[in-house]
Motif scaffolding. Sequence first.
Motif, PDB file in Angstrom:
ATOM      1  N   GLY A  43       1.362 -10.708   4.886  1.00 16.98           N
ATOM      2  CA  GLY A  43       2.188  -9.975   5.828  1.00 16.98           C
ATOM      3  C   GLY A  43       3.566 -10.559   6.048  1.00 16.98           C
ATOM      4  O   GLY A  43       4.326 -10.071   6.895  1.00 16.98           O
ATOM      5  N   ARG A  44       3.929 -11.577   5.299  1.00 17.28           N
ATOM      6  CA  ARG A  44       5.258 -12.193   5.452  1.00 17.28           C
ATOM      7  C   ARG A  44       6.346 -11.368   4.767  1.00 17.28           C
ATOM      8  O   ARG A  44       7.538 -11.561   5.030  1.00 17.28           O
ATOM      9  CB  ARG A  44       5.250 -13.608   4.885  1.00 17.28           C
ATOM     10  N   SER A  45       5.924 -10.461   3.889  1.00 17.88           N
ATOM     11  CA  SER A  45       6.880  -9.599   3.191  1.00 17.88           C
ATOM     12  C   SER A  45       6.314  -8.184   3.144  1.00 17.88           C
ATOM     13  O   SER A  45       5.108  -7.999   2.954  1.00 17.88           O
ATOM     14  CB  SER A  45       7.130 -10.119   1.775  1.00 17.88           C
ATOM     15  N   SER A  46       7.172  -7.197   3.332  1.00 16.17           N
ATOM     16  CA  SER A  46       6.744  -5.787   3.265  1.00 16.17           C
ATOM     17  C   SER A  46       7.006  -5.245   1.865  1.00 16.17           C
ATOM     18  O   SER A  46       8.152  -5.302   1.389  1.00 16.17           O
ATOM     19  CB  SER A  46       7.504  -4.954   4.298  1.00 16.17           C
ATOM     20  N   ALA A  73       1.285   0.832   4.470  1.00 16.03           N
ATOM     21  CA  ALA A  73       2.589   0.204   4.241  1.00 16.03           C
ATOM     22  C   ALA A  73       3.725   0.966   4.907  1.00 16.03           C
ATOM     23  O   ALA A  73       4.892   0.548   4.823  1.00 16.03           O
ATOM     24  CB  ALA A  73       2.852   0.094   2.738  1.00 16.03           C
ATOM     25  N   GLY A  74       3.406   2.095   5.549  1.00 12.35           N
ATOM     26  CA  GLY A  74       4.425   2.857   6.254  1.00 12.35           C
ATOM     27  C   GLY A  74       5.061   3.961   5.442  1.00 12.35           C
ATOM     28  O   GLY A  74       6.101   4.502   5.838  1.00 12.35           O
ATOM     29  N   TYR A  75       4.410   4.332   4.321  1.00 14.39           N
ATOM     30  CA  TYR A  75       4.956   5.394   3.470  1.00 14.39           C
ATOM     31  C   TYR A  75       4.048   6.624   3.502  1.00 14.39           C
ATOM     32  O   TYR A  75       2.864   6.538   3.862  1.00 14.39           O
ATOM     33  CB  TYR A  75       5.092   4.902   2.022  1.00 14.39           C
ATOM     34  N   ALA A  76       4.615   7.750   3.097  1.00 14.45           N
ATOM     35  CA  ALA A  76       3.837   8.982   3.070  1.00 14.45           C
ATOM     36  C   ALA A  76       2.864   8.969   1.890  1.00 14.45           C
ATOM     37  O   ALA A  76       3.174   8.447   0.816  1.00 14.45           O
ATOM     38  CB  ALA A  76       4.772  10.186   2.956  1.00 14.45           C
ATOM     39  N   ALA A  77       1.680   9.554   2.103  1.00 14.14           N
ATOM     40  CA  ALA A  77       0.730   9.712   1.014  1.00 14.14           C
ATOM     41  C   ALA A  77       1.308  10.680  -0.024  1.00 14.14           C
ATOM     42  O   ALA A  77       2.036  11.616   0.328  1.00 14.14           O
ATOM     43  CB  ALA A  77      -0.592  10.244   1.548  1.00 14.14           C
TER      44      ALA A  77
END
Length: 266
Positions: A43-46, A73-77
Amino acid sequence: MSGEESSVGALLRAWRTARGKSQLTLALEAGISSRHLSFVETGRSSPSREMVLTLAETLEVPLRERNALLTAAGYAAIYRETPLDAPAMADVRDALEHILRASQPNPTLVVNRRYDILMTNEAARRLVGFFAPSWRGSPNVARMLLSHDGLRPALRNWNEVTTHVVHRTRSELAASPSRDAADEALLQELVAAEPELRRAAGAPTRPPSVLVPMTMQRGEVVVDLFTTITTLGTPLDITLQELRIETLFPADARAREALSAILAGS
C-alpha cells in the motif's frame, strides 16, 4: 472483507501467493521492479490502471476478479457480464446448441461457475429424468447431488463424486471477493454439507484413478460414466469465461448399451 484485506495490494498479494510466485518472479514476468511490486502490495504505492491489468494478466486472474482488482484500485471495471439469454449472445447460443446436438448421444450440460445448468441436450435431459425422476429443485448440479430427491440415491459412489464437485465449486466461489447473493447462498449449503461428506468418506477402497468415475444405478440398470469439461477460448466477457461444457461418456460397452436403452426410453 475489511478495508485492508480488500485493498488492491492485499488482493494482488493473495493472487500471487495462490499462484505460487515470489515477488521477484512476478515482477520479472510482468516487467516491473520487485521494489515497486512490494510497494504496491504493502500500500505504499498506488498502481496505475495499466499495471493492475498487467499484473492480473500475468497472474491469470479470472475476468470477474480483474474487475474487483480495478475497483479496489479506484478504477472502473472494464469487463462485461452479459446474460447468456441476451440478444448479443445469440451467436454464442447457436454455437453452444450446435455443440450440444453434436454431442448426442452423450449427455452434455452447459453450466456456470456455480454449476447452475444453463443448457442441455436431449440425452442429458433423459439421463437426469431417469435417475432423478423426483427432482423438482433448482437446476444446479451440486444441489442435485446433495439431495435425496435428486441424483444422490442413484449414485453408487455418491461420496466420491459429490466431494469432488462440492470441493471444486466451493473453492471457486470462496476465492472470489466479488460473490453475489446467489454465490453466497450456494456456498453456505456446500460448507454445511462438508461434515457429512467427511464422515461418509471412509478409507480409500482402490487406488486413485486418472478420472473421477460416476456409477449410477436404478433397479437393474447400471451405467458407468466419466466426464470431460470444455471451456471457451480467449473470452472477454465474464459469462463466457465462466461457462463449462460438461460431457458424460459411457466407460465401457455395457455402459453404452445401458445408456442407449435409457435414451430410447426402454
